[in-house]
Design an enzyme around this catalytic site. Structure first.
Site: not given
Length: 781
Positions: A283-287
């Site tokens: 995931s993109d960060c904290d997506a």
């Protein structure tokens, strides 16, 4: 389940050292994971079979603590290397001495202007070689979250500088070359590093009109999706065997991409055949957190984490998996086999990198500090900048004639740029040679004055030295434009103009009546109409973010030591464009409140179109006349196709003879555009289908470029997303003007080259965080 719930308070490692497991004396020495003759799948499966469910969940984050009882060390999955080994959680530069810097190449948006795929492979090879050397010193991981390969749809996007440009074919070809260099081939026994294609998919907005990337729902038709937004990702997965993908912050047709089974399973893994166990999605960060809020897609935090895991997001950048999967498991929201699958994907990937293998069996374990920032790497960084810089205006003043008694006024906030030249996602460079530094090496008098304090500074407090420098000089060079202060991750631009202060200063400097050159710097194109139309401004150069030797490259082109041959990889729109279409409109074709996007569909007059670029000489071109007016049978073309994917079958290789009719040796980029009347209306103006860069074409001589067209080159996408070969009239044009053209016909019945898997019904988000975009009429009022 007490032990599982206790995982919410994790002891996470920070900058995890890239230590390898001990397969000689450690607890794993007799496990199949240490058996180099076994398959990566069998080895990874044997390892993960030893994990408890708690240990599996504990290692689903980007910062993995490993399993101490098994001798499995911590591992940091997050390292960056967009245009050189870059500062990130997994990269540790020393404060001085060895491993305190790495080669810093131009940003991808400038590299894209070279239209030289061999150059891209060479750059990527240096980047990954240096990354391996850092890894051998336990200073970085083996997985790098690069490249950003989203097409640059809207000129306001703050992260467009990270991409090679706006054209999907160009990006697809670029990324194919890049992955070859980064991973060390398309299916090597040992990968040099693992590349990560991001951001999948439809991600090209940071913040606009109250909409943020974390909650933006991109509504995209199947036709636009397949035609424009996905080709670079198809190139990554289907054609280049990339090791990893990153799902994006935005939602796509109502579903956050990291929870979208249609994108991650149906399209990516099934339709494109991206099914090797050593391939994973992060995931993109904290997506993953964003799936809960602000997307408001999942009703609980546990459901958000489970939705992402079940959809095929294997690694969570952040801690949301480790915090909430324990309770999700207790609630029966996912099966243990699902998290096992993700861990097997991760660790079979590390096996392909030689993570568990003896050093003597691996080709990259011998790399050391001596392989970083070599003389050859330095030369390549310089060459990359030279090949990419684009000449947009020249009244004959360039190349400059400078002698020992020449004086140059060098003015502007980019004149003495250092880190500015790197753009974003950069590391520590060995040196940063600014335009001022380069000018000072010319054995001329240099009168420097910054004057402008940056795009956000409207004051004239520092302007007086500018007029003094201009008074004392024979030649005036103004270096300005934009930089990360106005275009960056998290920040889209609110204007595509030069700042008023810059245009005021440029206009006053032009009144001196001296030879005057303007350097337009930064990733995004800005409306240079006032500069182009001013007869007292001699020349305009776009220099992007040119990297560690950018100033020298620029000055060598200005003085004629090198000849310009770069081409714009994105359209330069007039300033009113941003008032004509909202960023939230993902449609490409012209329509109500949308003048069309990219050179293919824009129905206005561009300031400079995609592919623009001048030379210090003149070129002519011709295509073999045997192709002209030829008729091709669609049934014959498809029946002779033996490729598993029909769009990859060869159509014709067109030989283009390019003749230098001027007096200066120069490179030349042969751009092949297809146009005509075929397929669904409206027809695009033209579409790039192939390109080749020719090198050092001597005055009076000719070189031949070969433009290789496939059946995919001729195809169009229908409203359902299917790729179809249509009958009709076709024309291949060379260059933007064009310099040469050949016409041919396809006859017979349409033939489907690729049947697109149909998506579930589109949904829209109804959460309280969503802000709909204004339409164009509202923008104009």
């Amino acid at each position: 389940m007490t032990g599982l719930l206790g995982l919410a308070t994790l002891l996470l490692v920070g900058k995890a050292a890239a230590l390898s497991p001990d397969c000689v004396n450690g607890p794993l020495r007799n496990n199949t994971v240490c058996n180099t003759s076994a398959t990566p799948l069998d080895r990874a499966t044997a390892l993960i079979d030893l994990f408890t469910i708690a240990e599996k969940i504990n290692n689903t984050g980007s910062t993995s603590p490993g399993v101490p009882r098994l001798g499995l060390p911590p591992y940091q999955w997050w390292s960056e290397a967009l245009h050189g080994v870059a500062s990130s959680p997994g990269v540790n530069f020393s404060s001085s001495g060895n491993y305190s810097y790495a080669t810093s190449f131009p940003q991808p948006i400038l590299l894209g202007a070279a239209f030289d795929d061999a150059l891209i492979t060479a750059v990527a090879t240096v980047v990954s070689t240096e990354a391996r050397a850092f890894n051998n010193a336990n200073r970085t991981g083996l997985d790098f979250w690069t490249p950003n390969i989203n097409p640059w749809r809207d000129p306001r996007w703050g992260r467009g500088q990270e991409t090679p440009g706006e054209d999907p074919y160009h990006l697809s070809s670029y990324v194919h070359a890049l992955i070859d260099g980064l991973q060390g081939g398309y299916d090597p026994k040992y990968k040099r590093v693992v590349a990560t294609c991001k951001h999948f998919a439809g991600y090209d907005m940071e913040t606009w009109n109250g909409n943020f990337r974390y909650q933006w729902d991109a509504q995209i038709s199947s036709q636009d999706l397949v035609e424009y937004y996905l080709p670079p990702f198809q190139s990554c997965a289907r054609d280049s065997n990339v090791g990893a993908f990153m799902c994006s912050y935005n939602a796509f047709n109502g579903v956050p991409t990291c929870a979208d089974e249609y994108l991650l399973q149906t399209v990516l893994r099934e339709h494109w055949g991206w099914t090797n166990e050593q391939q994973w999605v992060v995931s993109d960060c904290d997506a993953v957190q964003n799936i809960f809020m602000p997307h408001d897609y999942a009703s609980t935090r546990e459901q958000a984490a489970a939705d992402a895991l079940n959809a095929g997001t294997d690694i969570n950048c952040g801690t949301y998996y480790q915090n909430h999967l324990p309770a999700a498991f207790a609630q029966g929201l996912f099966n243990e086999s699902t998290v096992t699958r993700s861990l097997v994907r991760q660790y079979s990937s590390l096996i392909r990198l030689g993570y568990f293998d003896p050093p003597e069996e691996q080709p990259y374990r011998a790399l050391t500090w001596s392989d970083v920032d070599t003389a050859a790497s330095q030369q390549l960084a310089y060459q990359a900048a030279v090949e990419s810089i684009v000449l947009l205006k020249n009244d004959g003043t360039l190349p400059l004639s400078v002698k020992s008694n020449t004086s140059i006024a060098l003015i502007g906030d980019w004149a003495n740029a250092t880190k500015q030249m790197q753009g974003n996602y950069f590391g520590v460079a060995p040196y940063l040679h600014s335009p001022l530094y380069a000018a000072q090496q010319l054995n001329v008098t240099v009168n420097y004055a910054q004057g402008i304090g940056g795009q956000g500074d409207p004051t004239t407090n520092n302007w007086l030295p500018v007029w003094d420098a201009a008074d004392k000089s024979d030649i005036i060079i103004f270096a300005g434009g934009i930089d990360n202060s106005v275009e960056s991750e998290g920040m889209d631009r609110v204007s595509i103009n030069w700042s008023g202060a810059q245009l005021d200063m440029i206009g006053q400097l032009a009144q001196y009546g001296k030879p005057m050159v303007v350097l337009q710097m930064g990733g995004g194109q800005i409306d240079s109409s006032p500069i182009v139309s001013n007869p007292n401004i001699s020349a305009l150069l776009w220099g992007g973010y040119p990297g560690q030797d950018g100033g020298v490259a620029i000055m060598d082109i200005l003085t004629g030591k090198k000849a310009s041959a770069g081409r714009l990889p994105a359209t330069q729109y007039p300033s009113e464009y941003i008032r004509q279409v909202p960023m939230t409109n993902m449609s490409l074709r012209p329509g109500p409140n949308n003048p069309g996007r990219t050179y293919k569909w824009y129905n206005g007059t561009a300031v400079f179109e995609f592919g623009s670029g001048m030379h210090y000489t003149n070129f002519s071109a011709s295509i073999n006349s045997t192709y002209n007016s030829k008729n091709f049978s669609i049934s014959s073309l498809t029946s002779n196709c033996n490729e598993s994917y029909m769009d990859r079958c060869t159509f014709q290789n067109f030989a283009v003879d390019v003749h230098n009719t001027g007096s200066v040796a120069s490179d030349y980029v042969a751009l092949g555009f297809l146009t005509g009347s075929f397929g669904p209306q409206p027809y695009p103006k033209k579409s790039l289908v192939n390109y080749q860069r020719l090198f050092n074409v001597k005055p009076g001589s000719s070189e031949t470029a070969t433009l290789n067209l496939t059946l995919g080159s001729l195809s169009r996408i229908d409203e359902m997303g299917n790729r179809v070969l249509y009958p009709g009239e076709y024309a291949l044009m060379v260059d933007t003007t064009p310099l040469a053209m050949v016409n041919f016909t396809l006859s017979g019945q349409p033939a489907m080259l690729d049947k697109w898997p149909q998506p579930p019904p589109a949904r829209t988000q109804n959460g309280t965080y969503y802000v709909s975009g204004f339409d164009g009429e509202q923008l104009l009022n």
